[in-house]
Design a protein around this motif. Structure first.
Motif, PDB file in Angstrom:
ATOM      1  N   ILE A 276       0.858  -1.183   0.000  1.00  0.00           N
ATOM      2  CA  ILE A 276       0.000   0.000   0.000  1.00  0.00           C
ATOM      3  C   ILE A 276       0.893   1.231   0.000  1.00  0.00           C
ATOM      4  CG2 ILE A 276      -1.667   1.359   1.336  1.00  0.00           C
ATOM      5  CD1 ILE A 276      -2.771  -1.387   2.322  1.00  0.00           C
ATOM      6  N   LYS A 277       1.731   1.291   0.996  1.00  0.00           N
ATOM      7  CA  LYS A 277       2.734   2.357   1.025  1.00  0.00           C
ATOM      8  C   LYS A 277       3.871   1.961   1.972  1.00  0.00           C
ATOM      9  CE  LYS A 277       3.324   7.057   2.517  1.00  0.00           C
ATOM     10  NZ  LYS A 277       2.653   8.063   3.327  1.00  0.00           N
TER      11      LYS A 277
ATOM     12  N   ASN B 172      -5.805   3.786   4.298  1.00  0.00           N
ATOM     13  CA  ASN B 172      -5.122   3.252   3.119  1.00  0.00           C
ATOM     14  C   ASN B 172      -5.189   4.149   1.892  1.00  0.00           C
ATOM     15  OD1 ASN B 172      -4.376   1.079   4.539  1.00  0.00           O
ATOM     16  ND2 ASN B 172      -5.801  -0.365   3.573  1.00  0.00           N
TER      17      ASN B 172
ATOM     18  N   SER C 188       1.572  12.527   1.037  1.00  0.00           N
ATOM     19  CA  SER C 188       0.232  12.322   0.494  1.00  0.00           C
ATOM     20  C   SER C 188      -0.736  11.904   1.602  1.00  0.00           C
ATOM     21  CB  SER C 188       0.271  11.237  -0.576  1.00  0.00           C
ATOM     22  OG  SER C 188       0.315   9.963   0.051  1.00  0.00           O
TER      23      SER C 188
ATOM     24  N   VAL D 207      -2.198   9.074   1.631  1.00  0.00           N
ATOM     25  CA  VAL D 207      -2.165   7.612   1.750  1.00  0.00           C
ATOM     26  C   VAL D 207      -1.343   7.195   2.977  1.00  0.00           C
ATOM     27  CG1 VAL D 207      -1.446   5.468   0.637  1.00  0.00           C
ATOM     28  CG2 VAL D 207      -2.384   7.344  -0.734  1.00  0.00           C
ATOM     29  N   PHE D 208      -1.933   6.391   3.825  1.00  0.00           N
ATOM     30  CA  PHE D 208      -1.307   5.834   5.036  1.00  0.00           C
ATOM     31  C   PHE D 208      -0.205   6.740   5.590  1.00  0.00           C
ATOM     32  CE2 PHE D 208      -2.067   1.686   7.083  1.00  0.00           C
ATOM     33  CZ  PHE D 208      -1.310   1.901   8.232  1.00  0.00           C
ATOM     34  N   ASN D 209      -0.632   7.833   6.159  1.00  0.00           N
ATOM     35  CA  ASN D 209       0.308   8.871   6.576  1.00  0.00           C
ATOM     36  C   ASN D 209       0.234   9.065   8.099  1.00  0.00           C
ATOM     37  OD1 ASN D 209       1.630  11.288   7.107  1.00  0.00           O
ATOM     38  ND2 ASN D 209       1.029  12.203   5.157  1.00  0.00           N
ATOM     39  N   PRO D 210       1.183   8.442   8.843  1.00  0.00           N
ATOM     40  CA  PRO D 210       1.127   8.519  10.305  1.00  0.00           C
ATOM     41  C   PRO D 210       1.271   9.948  10.841  1.00  0.00           C
ATOM     42  CG  PRO D 210       2.710   6.853   9.595  1.00  0.00           C
ATOM     43  CD  PRO D 210       2.296   7.610   8.380  1.00  0.00           C
TER      44      PRO D 210
END
Lengths: 246, 574
Positions: A98-99, B183, B489, B491-494
């Motif tokens: 996914i990343k 996600n 981005s 997307v899955f960015n903590p």
């Protein structure tokens, strides 16, 4: 401490493209790889994607491939690795990225739904001997890190996700089949839907299990025997030929 | 196009936020009532903080000690909580726990057994009898896996790695939630006739904590923002035994089961110091007492090399230790190079649990905000001023079930909610704000500083001066939190996620500090150096916090008097 910093070579990217990027991380005593990843997040790259929860090897979230070996990052000590060269940290290979270090493991949850859940025999007395519970408790230790799924060549090399359930779900099936009070029969499911026949017992799963479950010896082989007894026993086959299958 | 249709939208009778023990048990019960149920969780299913629960679940089954019954469990819970507990919750909990444990077994959980095949029970701090049903030291994992399998079988809709950032309302009624998929970063709207919050605790605001990244108090903050009352926020439990070395694992839990199985605490002189602090119960005193004892020993110069106490179980046979405490054995061996079958562990207090939380009705878990229910650690009342070990897992089951039941019944009587587009728009704008704040504060730096403030100023021992300094510091941190920026981005960015978490942590830290400042006495987990006595007057009231405009309003409410028959049980203390 002999060395002040280490280099982590971390996969950064998504489904389409990605590359390994080097980060210098200051070392602290007893540091684990997940600590190093957190240090990168806090000080260098706050969008570095990683899954983690308990940080104590109890939740099975932080699975990755460290120097090519599938491990839990929270359990992998930095001082157990050769620090004179970059430590590579890559996502699990058997699942789509996914990343960064996060992979799409949703397939596992779909497989799980196929398994007939616990079905207590009618009118059982809810008493069990510890000796009978022991062998099932071994399987119940599973923390669903999916490292066994990641290394299984049926999934990793052959990508047979449609035909095959993988070691994790043989472990769950074994826990149910060997539950002292369970009354369901999962042999047909194991044979047809979970494709247990594809496993050729190379024991890769057992080697990587952080809970040290004897996946191959204690779960898969006894299940294979059940399937063989029920479907391939020569006597039963003859009986079936004569009287027709049930 | 209206916002509601611009975003992915789901409709359910009951929306459950959180997939730990309480959330899953609530979901199962709501499904049982025929409701359509959604479970939304920030992590993967089965990874919630419940998996970290080790020692067991307390239930007066009387399998080992035949004299046990619900009355004694009730009394132990009330005494452990310094009688500040909601008596009705303590009663229901003690009465219903055994059924909830048996039910778990009937759904496939496999507890350790007695010689005659019953569920085995072990001793724990503050419990008169051996009462904790357990599976080695991984009871939470057994519980969550059992509930997860049951819920999947019954057919709930699970939305994993999906974070709720705001509750949505239809007038005064809570009627859904705004969330985003981790996600993809895409937004999603949940509409529901009833909402159950089961998101756990707030420990991540302290530096030394046993809690995972998820325990940010987000559920309490969601409820608070929606107008629900918070109760008893000053009571935060510091578990006496967390790891103290090496640095990376500082705070990781060392189960109370080590002491339950016979572990002994010593200082650097080799003295069994609990003889001084609680000569009767020793190591199995309540957590507040043991945590203060260890803290005091260290402060007075009698600590272990890394600033803790020694906890020793090595006098028991090695095989027994490995069998009853397998994960402790591995945890110390692999992470701290200590073989606990041969020598002592070093342990010290770690922020573990919050007794306070959303104020709920004892029978139903309904909060003061219509349509909003809460269960588990996020709710307050059962544990009073201090929780007994083992009472948390049984809390999740008893009140998870009750909240799920009540939410499903409530939903049956409601029509489908309608929501104004404006609140969905506002939620989306707020969620994206950190991306518009280029070059702002690093959320990790703000979080680090928050943890220092709470650890140093709102810890085990508190003073008026420290708490006032904490409020000033929190105010400053709030200003910084307004300027946090997210990079990269959606997307899955903590880092982006931490931006929302900070808001929740700051709100709950302030609530805890304000309540601690106002309670001018010491009781259970709340110890004031400047007010060391336990005052009868304070024992008759709880403190409530509610949002008034942008400010926090704190007021006292009288604790309801116990009915005579329960007073009688408390008076029978042996």
């Amino acid at each position: 401490m002999a060395q002040a910093t280490a280099t982590l070579r971390v996969y950064r990217g998504d489904r389409e493209t990605g590359q390994a990027i080097d980060y210098q991380v200051p070392l602290t005593p007893g540091m684990v790889v997940l600590d190093a990843i957190h240090s990168i997040e806090a000080h260098q790259s706050p969008d570095l994607a990683v899954r983690w929860n308990c940080k104590a090897a109890k939740c099975g979230s932080c699975s990755a491939e460290v120097n090519g070996r599938p491990r839990l990052m929270c359990k992998t000590r930095m001082d157990s690795l050769p620090l004179d060269q970059p430590i590579t940290v890559f996502p699990m290979k058997a699942f789509p990225v996914i990343k960064d270090l996060v992979t799409d493991v949703s397939w596992n949850y779909e497989v799980n739904k196929k398994i007939t859940p616990f079905r207590p025999r009618p009118n059982v007395e809810w008493k069990m001997d510890q000796a009978d519970v022991d062998r099932v408790q071994e399987f119940r230790k599973c923390i669903e890190c999916f490292l066994c799924q990641n290394v299984c060549h049926v999934l990793r090399e052959h990508d047979m996700k449609k035909e095959f359930g993988g070691p994790r779900f043989f472990v769950r099936s074994a826990a149910l089949e060997m539950h002292p009070l369970d009354g369901a029969d999962r042999a047909a499911l194991l044979k047809d839907q979970l494709g247990i026949g594809y496993c050729n017992i190379t024991k890769c799963c057992t080697e990587v299990c952080p809970e040290e479950i004897h996946i191959t010896d204690n779960a898969i082989i006894p299940l294979k025997e059940r399937v063989v007894d029920q479907f391939y026993d020569p006597l039963t086959m003859i009986v079936r030929k004569i009287f027709g299958s049930q | 196009m209206t916002p509601a249709s611009r975003y992915e939208t789901h409709e359910h009778d009951v929306l459950i936020i959180g997939a730990g023990g309480a959330g899953l048990r609530a979901a199962i019960e709501a499904l049982e009532q025929g409701a359509r149920v959604a479970v939304v969780c920030k992590s993967l299913l089965g990874k919630a903080h419940t998996v970290m629960a080790e020692g067991g679940m307390a239930a007066a089954m009387a399998n080992v000690d035949k004299a046990d019954n619900w009355r004694i469990h009730f009394r132990d819970t009330m005494n452990g909580g310094k009688r500040l507990n909601n008596w009705r919750m303590a009663q229901l909990h003690a009465q219903e726990s055994p059924d909830r444990v048996r039910e778990l077994e009937q759904w496939g959980a496999l507890f350790d057994r007695t010689a005659d095949g019953e569920i085995l029970q072990r001793a724990f701090g503050g419990h008169t009898f051996k009462r904790l049903c357990h599976v080695g030291d991984r009871t939470g994992l057994e519980m969550i896996r059992t509930l997860q399998d049951r819920g999947v079988e019954m057919g709930f809709d699970v939305f994993m790695e999906c974070t709720v950032t705001r509750l949505l309302k239809d007038g005064d009624r809570v009627a859904g939630a705004f969330a985003y998929w981790r996600n993809s970063g895409d937004f999603v709207v949940f509409k529901a006739k009833a909402v159950v919050i089961a998101t756990g605790g707030i420990g991540k605001s302290w530096k030394i904590t046993s809690n995972s990244w998820e325990c940010t108090g987000d559920g309490m903050a969601l409820a608070y923002d929606a107008g629900a009352e918070l109760l008893d926020m000053e009571f935060v439990q510091f578990h006496p035994t967390g790891m103290v070395w090496p640095p990376g694992v500082t705070g990781v839990l060392v189960t109370e089961a080590v002491r339950g199985e016979g572990g002994i605490l010593r200082n650097n002189n080799g003295d069994r110091f609990m003889e001084k602090y609680d000569p009767k119960r020793l190591e199995l005193s309540t957590r507040d007492v043991v945590a203060r004892a260890i803290y005091t020993e260290v402060k007075e110069g009698r600590g272990s090399p890394h600033g803790g106490a020694f906890l020793d179980i090595s006098h028991k046979p090695a095989e027994y230790v490995k069998r009853k405490l397998p994960s402790m054995y591995h945890q110390f061996k692999e992470l701290a190079d200590v073989d606990i079958t041969r020598g002592p562990m070093e342990v010290g207090p770690t922020c573990h649990y919050v007794m306070g939380g959303i104020r709920v009705d004892a029978e139903t878990g309904q909060s003061s905000a219509p349509g909003l229910f809460a269960a588990g650690e996020v709710a307050a009342g059962l544990h009073g001023a201090n929780r007994l070990g083992g009472n948390s897992l049984s809390d999740l089951l008893v009140f998870g079930r009750r909240a799920g039941l009540a939410a499903a019944h409530y939903a049956q009587k409601q029509s489908w909610p309608s929501m104004e587009d404006a609140q969905v728009d506002l939620a989306a704008r707020r969620a994206l704000a950190p991306f518009a704040c280029g070059g702002g504060e690093n959320p990790y730096a703000v979080h680090h500083d928050l943890q220092e403030v709470m650890q140093n100023l709102v810890g085990i021992f508190r003073t008026d001066e420290d708490l006032r300094r904490a409020l000033v510091a929190l105010d400053h941190l709030k200003q910084r939190a307004k300027r946090v920026s997210a990079q990269g981005s959606r997307v899955f960015n903590p880092g982006w996620h931490l931006c929302f978490d900070l808001d929740a942590m700051l709100t709950l830290s302030e609530a805890c500090t304000r309540a601690a400042l106002a309670r001018k006495e010491s009781r259970g987990a709340h110890s004031r150096i400047d007010f060391p006595k336990t005052e009868d007057g304070w024992g008759r009231k709880n403190q409530v916090i509610v949002k008034k405009g942008d400010a926090m309003d704190l007021f006292e409410v009288p604790r309801p008097p116990l009915p005579d028959e329960l007073e009688q049980i408390l008076a029978e203390d042996k």
